[in-house]
Design a protein around this motif. Sequence first.
Motif, PDB file in Angstrom:
ATOM      1  N   GLN A  68     -21.730 -43.988 -33.109  1.00 40.67           N
ATOM      2  CA  GLN A  68     -21.057 -43.371 -33.295  1.00 40.67           C
ATOM      3  C   GLN A  68     -20.733 -42.208 -33.385  1.00 40.67           C
ATOM      4  N   SER A  69     -19.871 -40.782 -33.287  1.00 40.79           N
ATOM      5  CA  SER A  69     -19.644 -39.919 -33.618  1.00 40.79           C
ATOM      6  C   SER A  69     -18.561 -39.317 -35.467  1.00 40.79           C
ATOM      7  N   VAL A  70     -18.920 -38.641 -36.337  1.00 40.87           N
ATOM      8  CA  VAL A  70     -18.525 -38.765 -36.765  1.00 40.87           C
ATOM      9  C   VAL A  70     -16.441 -38.494 -35.860  1.00 40.87           C
ATOM     10  N   GLN A  71     -16.635 -37.720 -35.744  1.00 39.07           N
ATOM     11  CA  GLN A  71     -15.360 -37.484 -35.194  1.00 39.07           C
ATOM     12  C   GLN A  71     -14.593 -39.215 -34.534  1.00 39.07           C
ATOM     13  N   GLN A  72     -15.055 -40.583 -33.870  1.00 36.16           N
ATOM     14  CA  GLN A  72     -14.790 -41.167 -33.905  1.00 36.16           C
ATOM     15  C   GLN A  72     -14.619 -42.331 -34.877  1.00 36.16           C
ATOM     16  N   GLN A  73     -15.700 -42.427 -35.717  1.00 30.62           N
ATOM     17  CA  GLN A  73     -15.744 -42.975 -37.477  1.00 30.62           C
ATOM     18  C   GLN A  73     -14.883 -42.572 -37.548  1.00 30.62           C
ATOM     19  N   SER A  74     -13.870 -41.458 -37.751  1.00 31.74           N
ATOM     20  CA  SER A  74     -12.617 -40.685 -38.523  1.00 31.74           C
ATOM     21  C   SER A  74     -11.013 -41.067 -38.096  1.00 31.74           C
ATOM     22  N   ARG A  75     -11.429 -41.556 -36.805  1.00 30.57           N
ATOM     23  CA  ARG A  75     -10.318 -41.940 -36.061  1.00 30.57           C
ATOM     24  C   ARG A  75     -10.420 -43.429 -36.223  1.00 30.57           C
ATOM     25  N   SER A  76     -11.257 -44.117 -36.394  1.00 35.93           N
ATOM     26  CA  SER A  76     -11.322 -45.356 -36.678  1.00 35.93           C
ATOM     27  C   SER A  76     -10.604 -45.725 -37.889  1.00 35.93           C
ATOM     28  N   LEU A  77     -10.860 -45.065 -38.894  1.00 37.08           N
ATOM     29  CA  LEU A  77     -11.003 -45.593 -40.197  1.00 37.08           C
ATOM     30  C   LEU A  77      -9.585 -44.358 -40.436  1.00 37.08           C
ATOM     31  N   PHE A  78      -8.758 -43.432 -39.959  1.00 41.57           N
ATOM     32  CA  PHE A  78      -7.710 -43.325 -39.973  1.00 41.57           C
ATOM     33  C   PHE A  78      -6.762 -43.957 -39.321  1.00 41.57           C
ATOM     34  N   TYR A  79      -6.842 -44.737 -38.102  1.00 47.14           N
ATOM     35  CA  TYR A  79      -6.030 -45.744 -37.382  1.00 47.14           C
ATOM     36  C   TYR A  79      -5.895 -47.163 -38.048  1.00 47.14           C
ATOM     37  N   ASN A  80      -7.171 -47.440 -38.716  1.00 42.43           N
ATOM     38  CA  ASN A  80      -7.200 -49.012 -39.478  1.00 42.43           C
ATOM     39  C   ASN A  80      -6.111 -48.647 -41.247  1.00 42.43           C
ATOM     40  N   ARG A  81      -6.583 -47.244 -41.615  1.00 44.15           N
ATOM     41  CA  ARG A  81      -4.937 -47.116 -42.553  1.00 44.15           C
ATOM     42  C   ARG A  81      -3.868 -46.899 -42.296  1.00 44.15           C
ATOM     43  N   GLU A  82      -3.900 -46.432 -41.222  1.00 48.57           N
ATOM     44  CA  GLU A  82      -2.352 -46.160 -40.829  1.00 48.57           C
ATOM     45  C   GLU A  82      -2.111 -47.257 -40.129  1.00 48.57           C
ATOM     46  N   GLN A  83      -2.720 -48.313 -39.786  1.00 44.28           N
ATOM     47  CA  GLN A  83      -2.172 -49.845 -39.287  1.00 44.28           C
ATOM     48  C   GLN A  83      -1.985 -50.400 -40.960  1.00 44.28           C
ATOM     49  N   ALA A  84      -2.807 -50.519 -41.516  1.00 46.63           N
ATOM     50  CA  ALA A  84      -2.554 -51.702 -43.016  1.00 46.63           C
ATOM     51  C   ALA A  84      -1.311 -51.153 -43.647  1.00 46.63           C
ATOM     52  N   ARG A  85      -0.809 -49.384 -43.771  1.00 40.64           N
ATOM     53  CA  ARG A  85       0.343 -49.353 -44.273  1.00 40.64           C
ATOM     54  C   ARG A  85       1.136 -49.496 -43.196  1.00 40.64           C
ATOM     55  N   ARG A  86       1.279 -49.662 -41.936  1.00 43.58           N
ATOM     56  CA  ARG A  86       2.945 -50.170 -41.422  1.00 43.58           C
ATOM     57  C   ARG A  86       2.658 -51.210 -41.380  1.00 43.58           C
ATOM     58  N   ASN A  87       1.772 -52.177 -41.088  1.00 43.55           N
ATOM     59  CA  ASN A  87       1.293 -53.661 -41.798  1.00 43.55           C
ATOM     60  C   ASN A  87       2.925 -53.834 -43.205  1.00 43.55           C
ATOM     61  N   ARG A  88       2.196 -53.266 -44.144  1.00 41.05           N
ATOM     62  CA  ARG A  88       2.762 -53.206 -45.801  1.00 41.05           C
ATOM     63  C   ARG A  88       4.060 -52.657 -45.747  1.00 41.05           C
ATOM     64  N   GLN A  89       4.683 -51.485 -44.908  1.00 36.77           N
ATOM     65  CA  GLN A  89       6.295 -51.500 -44.810  1.00 36.77           C
ATOM     66  C   GLN A  89       6.952 -52.591 -44.270  1.00 36.77           C
ATOM     67  N   GLN A  90       6.525 -52.833 -43.264  1.00 38.76           N
ATOM     68  CA  GLN A  90       6.867 -54.110 -42.799  1.00 38.76           C
ATOM     69  C   GLN A  90       7.095 -55.653 -43.001  1.00 38.76           C
ATOM     70  N   SER A  91       5.886 -55.602 -44.204  1.00 43.01           N
ATOM     71  CA  SER A  91       6.630 -56.697 -44.357  1.00 43.01           C
ATOM     72  C   SER A  91       7.026 -56.625 -46.247  1.00 43.01           C
ATOM     73  N   MET A  92       7.294 -55.323 -46.488  1.00 42.25           N
ATOM     74  CA  MET A  92       8.079 -54.760 -47.439  1.00 42.25           C
ATOM     75  C   MET A  92       9.713 -55.169 -47.166  1.00 42.25           C
ATOM     76  N   LEU A  93       9.823 -54.369 -45.680  1.00 45.69           N
ATOM     77  CA  LEU A  93      11.102 -54.581 -45.500  1.00 45.69           C
ATOM     78  C   LEU A  93      11.783 -55.980 -44.944  1.00 45.69           C
ATOM     79  N   ASN A  94      10.790 -56.524 -44.239  1.00 44.95           N
ATOM     80  CA  ASN A  94      10.997 -58.309 -44.044  1.00 44.95           C
ATOM     81  C   ASN A  94      11.897 -59.407 -45.091  1.00 44.95           C
ATOM     82  N   ARG A  95      11.233 -58.675 -46.885  1.00 40.13           N
ATOM     83  CA  ARG A  95      11.170 -59.616 -47.114  1.00 40.13           C
ATOM     84  C   ARG A  95      12.648 -58.662 -48.020  1.00 40.13           C
ATOM     85  N   THR A  96      12.628 -57.878 -48.466  1.00 39.40           N
ATOM     86  CA  THR A  96      14.355 -56.864 -48.903  1.00 39.40           C
ATOM     87  C   THR A  96      15.122 -57.436 -47.564  1.00 39.40           C
ATOM     88  N   ALA A  97      15.273 -58.124 -46.762  1.00 42.84           N
ATOM     89  CA  ALA A  97      16.394 -57.820 -45.234  1.00 42.84           C
ATOM     90  C   ALA A  97      16.218 -59.475 -46.199  1.00 42.84           C
TER      91      ALA A  97
END
Length: 107
Positions: A68-97
């Motif tokens: 994989q190119s460096v650009q593909q690797q960085s895109r994949s890393l960014f996407y995975n971190r962003e997805q984890a952040r969104r999952n964490r936010q959704q979980s916190m929102l559900n617990r608060t609700a």
Amino acid sequence: MKLSYRGVSYDYNPPVVETTQGQTAGKYRGQDWRFRNLKKAPVLQPTKNLVYRGVSYQRGDTQSVAEQSVQQQSRSLFYNREQARRNRQQSMLNRTAEEVGLNAQTI
């Protein structure tokens, strides 16, 4: 090397990996140790023609991380971190609700 598993015998030939002695060495619990460096990284051949319950499939990605190119690797890393952040936010929102007594579907 002849091995058997659950009554089925098979031959296993482990891959030969050439190494060189490293310069880093020491003693741990009275035993000498030394790092070894690979002369050439082993190339593992992908297993082909896998079948599960009559359906053929291929394991893993067809493109390795090294290919994989460096650009593909960085895109994949960014996407995975962003997805984890969104999952964490959704979980916190559900617990608060739930604590407040709101229906999580209305949020």
